[in-house]
Motif scaffolding. Structure first.
Motif, mmCIF file in Angstrom:
data_model
loop_
_atom_site.group_PDB
_atom_site.id
_atom_site.type_symbol
_atom_site.label_atom_id
_atom_site.label_comp_id
_atom_site.label_asym_id
_atom_site.label_seq_id
_atom_site.Cartn_x
_atom_site.Cartn_y
_atom_site.Cartn_z
ATOM 1 N N UNK A 96 0.827 -1.197 0.000
ATOM 2 C CA UNK A 96 0.000 0.000 0.000
ATOM 3 C C UNK A 96 0.865 1.252 0.000
ATOM 4 N N UNK A 97 0.652 2.074 -0.999
ATOM 5 C CA UNK A 97 1.429 3.304 -1.110
ATOM 6 C C UNK A 97 0.650 4.436 -0.453
ATOM 7 N N UNK A 98 1.352 5.504 -0.177
ATOM 8 C CA UNK A 98 0.661 6.690 0.335
ATOM 9 C C UNK A 98 0.150 7.491 -0.861
ATOM 10 N N UNK A 99 -0.693 8.462 -0.587
ATOM 11 C CA UNK A 99 -1.197 9.333 -1.651
ATOM 12 C C UNK A 99 -0.024 9.924 -2.426
ATOM 13 N N UNK B 293 -3.032 2.373 -9.059
ATOM 14 C CA UNK B 293 -3.915 3.494 -8.702
ATOM 15 C C UNK B 293 -5.307 3.262 -9.288
ATOM 16 N N UNK B 294 -5.358 2.693 -10.483
ATOM 17 C CA UNK B 294 -6.656 2.412 -11.105
ATOM 18 C C UNK B 294 -7.397 1.344 -10.289
ATOM 19 N N UNK B 295 -6.664 0.319 -9.870
ATOM 20 C CA UNK B 295 -7.284 -0.723 -9.042
ATOM 21 C C UNK B 295 -7.831 -0.095 -7.750
ATOM 22 N N UNK B 296 -7.079 0.841 -7.226
ATOM 23 C CA UNK B 296 -7.521 1.534 -6.005
ATOM 24 C C UNK B 296 -8.828 2.296 -6.257
ATOM 25 N N UNK B 297 -8.850 3.050 -7.350
ATOM 26 C CA UNK B 297 -10.032 3.847 -7.687
ATOM 27 C C UNK B 297 -11.252 2.941 -7.909
ATOM 28 N N UNK B 298 -10.985 1.764 -8.508
ATOM 29 C CA UNK B 298 -12.102 0.867 -8.823
ATOM 30 C C UNK B 298 -12.576 0.061 -7.618
ATOM 31 N N UNK C 5 -8.345 6.711 -2.507
ATOM 32 C CA UNK C 5 -8.605 7.050 -3.914
ATOM 33 C C UNK C 5 -9.065 8.496 -4.056
ATOM 34 N N UNK C 6 -9.948 8.915 -3.153
ATOM 35 C CA UNK C 6 -10.456 10.289 -3.218
ATOM 36 C C UNK C 6 -9.326 11.284 -2.962
ATOM 37 N N UNK C 7 -8.438 10.956 -2.016
ATOM 38 C CA UNK C 7 -7.359 11.907 -1.736
ATOM 39 C C UNK C 7 -6.358 11.927 -2.896
#
Ligand code: GDP
Length: 342
Positions: free
Chosen positions: A8-11, A29-34, A44-46
């Motif tokens: 897990x990465x930070x923003x 990041x796309x996987x996170x958003x999805x 994802x929002x941040x």
């Protein structure tokens, strides 16, 4: 449930990776958003907040057409043409069939094989989601991530069967409709509404014996466009013929899109349209948040189920049910406010 993203990465780490154009981090990041996990959604929002200033510079192109019209072959040829011009391109797909049947019209792995190997292209299939609105919503956010990663052209592909065109039209600058010559509008499932949304049409497979038919179809559709009311953008949609096989017309499509871009940028429509799209997405986001929020309350869910049943068996009007639901919602808010002040 999907397992948590391993490293897990930070923003900030996500953002830096994206700005560097790191494809692996972009993919994560796309996987996170999805993701539907609530902690992923917060991150994802941040991330979206962090990257938003670097978005908006790409040209966004929607591409639609019935299965078999030649979308993936066209995108492969078109994408390679753009890469030759020094562009980086991202291809995203919205496939309504995958939500309805779990099968996918667009999901075939062998599609766009050459393009998928090119370092200047990034291809991402449809996000999963329970509703088309949900999928479109994620696709738009994925588009923003790709823009922040430096992709100059975003192609959003969808199947021209009527459900997803409006969603795509609302997230792109230019909407390209691919059509077959001589197949008949009905056969292609093309309704006048979809034609009215198009900024351009390419008649595909204009090669060999098909050239004559394609040229005739081009004249017909161009004539049809002249019969439509003037477009607010000030742009008269154009019709061209193209062949992914011979390469004919692929450059003309790109020239057409550039002309559209120049003309609508000069008139101010380009920016106005994007602003409007943002407003529409704001409304949709809010409606979705409200819906999610309502679903969190057990008592409201119970009320919702009871009202749904009554409307379904005709014992209550839809309008009355909506009013009762609103009342229950107000009551729940009063109660939660009361709890907070206690
Ligand atoms: P999609 O379902 O819209 O993505 O369509 P595809 O790109 O998979 O193409 C459907 C079929 O049309 C395939 O058999 C392609 O080989 C063929 N095809 C695609 N583009 C062309 C073209 O420019 N010329 C010819 N002759 N055939 C094409």
């Amino acid at each position: 449930m999907r397992p948590a993203i391993k490293s897990r990465l930070t923003t900030e780490q996500f953002a830096e990776g994206i700005f560097r154009g790191d494809r692996i981090i972009l993919g994560q990041a796309i996987t996170l958003i999805e993701s539907t996990r609530s902690d992923d959604q917060v991150l994802g929002a941040s991330l979206l907040e962090r990257i938003i200033a670097k978005t908006g510079k790409a040209i966004r192109i929607g591409i639609t057409g019935v299965p078999g019209v030649g979308k993936s072959t066209f995108i492969e040829a078109f994408g390679k043409h753009l890469i030759k011009q020094g562009k980086k391109i991202a291809v995203l797909t919205i496939d309504p069939s995958s939500q309805l049947t779990k099968g996918s019209i667009l999901g075939d792995k062998t599609r766009m094989e050459e393009l998928s190997k090119d370092a200047s292209a990034f291809i991402r299939p449809s996000a999963s989601g329970s509703t088309l609105g949900g999928v479109a919503h994620k696709t738009r956010e994925v588009m923003l991530l790709c823009e922040a990663a430096g992709y100059d052209v975003i192609l959003v592909e969808t199947v021209g069967v009527g459900q997803s065109e409006v969603s795509v039209k609302n997230m792109v600058d230019f909407f390209l409709l691919l059509m077959l010559a001589g197949a008949g509008d009905e056969l292609q499932g093309i309704k006048k509404g979809i034609m009215e949304m198009a900024d351009g049409i390419a008649i595909t497979k204009a090669d060999g014996d098909n050239i004559k038919h394609a040229t005739e179809a081009m004249a017909e559709y161009q004539h049809a466009f002249h019969l439509f009311a003037a477009n607010e953008s000030g742009w008269t949609p154009r019709v061209v013929t193209s062949s992914a096989r011979t390469g004919h017309g692929i450059d003309t499509v790109w020239e057409m899109i550039n002309q559209y871009h120049d003309k609508t940028t000069a008139s101010g429509f380009f920016a106005t349209n994007r602003g409007r799209q943002n407003i529409a997405w704001f409304e949709e986001h809010f409606a979705q948040l409200l819906k999610d929020d309502l679903a969190k309350s057990l008592s409201l869910r119970t009320t919702h189920d009871t009202l749904t049943k009554s409307v379904g068996d005709h014992s209550l009007s839809s309008r009355q049910a909506a009013l009762l639901y609103l009342e229950a919602y107000h009551k729940a808010i009063r109660e939660s406010n009361g709890n907070e002040t206690e």
